[in-house]
Design a protein around this motif. Structure first.
Motif, mmCIF file in Angstrom:
data_model
loop_
_atom_site.group_PDB
_atom_site.id
_atom_site.type_symbol
_atom_site.label_atom_id
_atom_site.label_comp_id
_atom_site.label_asym_id
_atom_site.label_seq_id
_atom_site.Cartn_x
_atom_site.Cartn_y
_atom_site.Cartn_z
ATOM 1 N N ASP A 13 -2.368 4.863 -2.437
ATOM 2 C CA ASP A 13 -3.626 4.633 -2.344
ATOM 3 C C ASP A 13 -5.305 5.105 -0.969
ATOM 4 N N THR A 30 5.908 -0.984 0.226
ATOM 5 C CA THR A 30 4.959 -0.654 1.132
ATOM 6 C C THR A 30 5.647 0.939 0.832
ATOM 7 N N GLU A 55 0.665 -1.006 -0.077
ATOM 8 C CA GLU A 55 -0.195 -0.115 0.291
ATOM 9 C C GLU A 55 0.881 1.380 -0.209
#
Length: 358
Positions: free
Chosen positions: A206, A190, A30
């Motif tokens: 995101d 990440t 993410e």
């Protein structure tokens, strides 16, 4: 190293005159964007995650492993966290390929493989054939590409980016933003990206978290946060008007000004919130300014009298700010002469382009 699950829990961290308190989880792969005004605690947050700022209370975990806690700090080598800032900080005496190979070599990767992988990384960031150049022989944008390749070549679990495009011209920043987007997607690392630019957040993140005065003022899917700003700061960075008012008789009202929104969701908010504060959110293009015709004028549905209080230059023209309610309208340069500061005008609102939120 595979992408890591990052758990942030900063309970009460000193940052100048404010106390930073923020908690969130970044799932593997993410990209979390962090935005906020200057002094909100963004760089302190990155410093705590990176281990360059000692954590006062709370914990920083990666994949369940404690990276930081009061009185405890995992070594930089074991953290699996890399920080890339505004300054590329390349070793000036090493070539581009040697800069990139430095991290893997420190991880005991054989020299030949480290250099081969570094050359591959140069190609991935659009610098194939630049491997023998020293940093002084590269432009600022090229240096930042090398710095990005160097960061990713170590195969980090977590990549931290502290306004990596601030010192670049707009064209170079656009190019590097696209490169970073592609490489984050390709590596699945990440990432936590601190930025002042809504475009960075929209392209890369995101999830978006907004910090104001050390506290989280809004969080959610990036485009949702930018489309439905919960504070004036978020509205400003998103380029939207967000005007306080009250729900009354199926309309947004403020000092006799009224907007009757066209969309069903806004009407539902108004119906459920009679007498409560609500906000009208709309793009500058949803408002139009015209000369006021005679007298003081009176407010009517979706329009009202106002006064121009400020001009703000924009790349496309001028932004006209009005007094009550305070909002801004994008206009052509010719409109700056038509509507000077102090001019009495009529503001008309396209109700179909207004969203009402709590």
């Amino acid at each position: 190293m595979t992408a890591g699950r990052l758990e942030i829990d900063i309970v009460d961290q000193a940052r100048g005159d404010i106390r930073l308190s923020v908690s969130f989880v970044a799932e593997p792969g993410e990209v979390v964007g962090i935005m906020g005004p200057s002094g909100a605690g963004k760089s302190t947050l990155l410093g705590v995650i990176a281990g360059t700022v000692r954590l006062e209370s709370g914990s920083i975990l990666r994949d369940g492993q404690v990276l930081s806690a009061p009185g405890r700090l995992v070594s930089a080598a074991a953290r699996g966290v890399v920080l890339l800032g505004q300054d590329p900080r390349l070793f000036p005496h090493l070539s581009a390929v040697e800069n990139i190979a430095f991290g893997p070599r420190a991880q005991r990767v054989p020299r030949a493989k480290a250099r081969s992988d570094a050359a591959s990384w140069l190609a991935r960031v659009g610098l194939a054939g630049f491997g023998d150049r020293l940093p002084a022989e590269l432009s600022g944008g090229q240096q930042q590409r090398v710095a990005l390749a160097r960061a990713l070549a170590t195969d980090p679990a977590v990549l931290l980016l502290d306004e990596p495009f601030t010192s670049l011209d707009p064209v170079t920043a656009d190019d590097l933003r696209a490169v970073l987007h592609d490489q984050l997607a390709a590596t699945g690392v990440t990432a936590v990206v601190v930025t002042h630019d809504a475009l960075d957040a929209a392209v890369l993140a995101d999830t978006l978290i907004v910090l104001e005065a050390g506290r989280v003022s809004q969080r959610g899917a990036t485009r949702e946060v930018l489309a439905t700003p919960a504070t004036g700061f978020v509205a400003r960075i998103a380029g939207l008007n967000r005007v306080e008012g009250v729900a009354r008789n199926g309309a947004w009202e403020r000092s006799g000004r009224r907007v009757v929104p066209a969309d069903a969701a806004s009407r539902d908010v108004l119906a459920a919130s009679t007498g409560r504060p609500v906000r009208a959110v709309f793009r500058p293009s949803a408002a139009a300014i015209s000369p006021r015709q005679g007298g003081a004028g009176a407010a009517e549905a979706n329009g009202w009298p106002a006064r121009i209080v400020r001009h703000e230059a924009t790349p496309a023209g001028v932004r006209l700010h009005t007094d009550e309610p305070p909002l801004f309208v994008d206009a052509d340069l010719s409109d700056a002469a038509r509507f000077p500061v102090g001019a009495e005008v009529t503001v008309s609102i396209d109700a179909a382009a207004v969203r009402v939120t709590l």
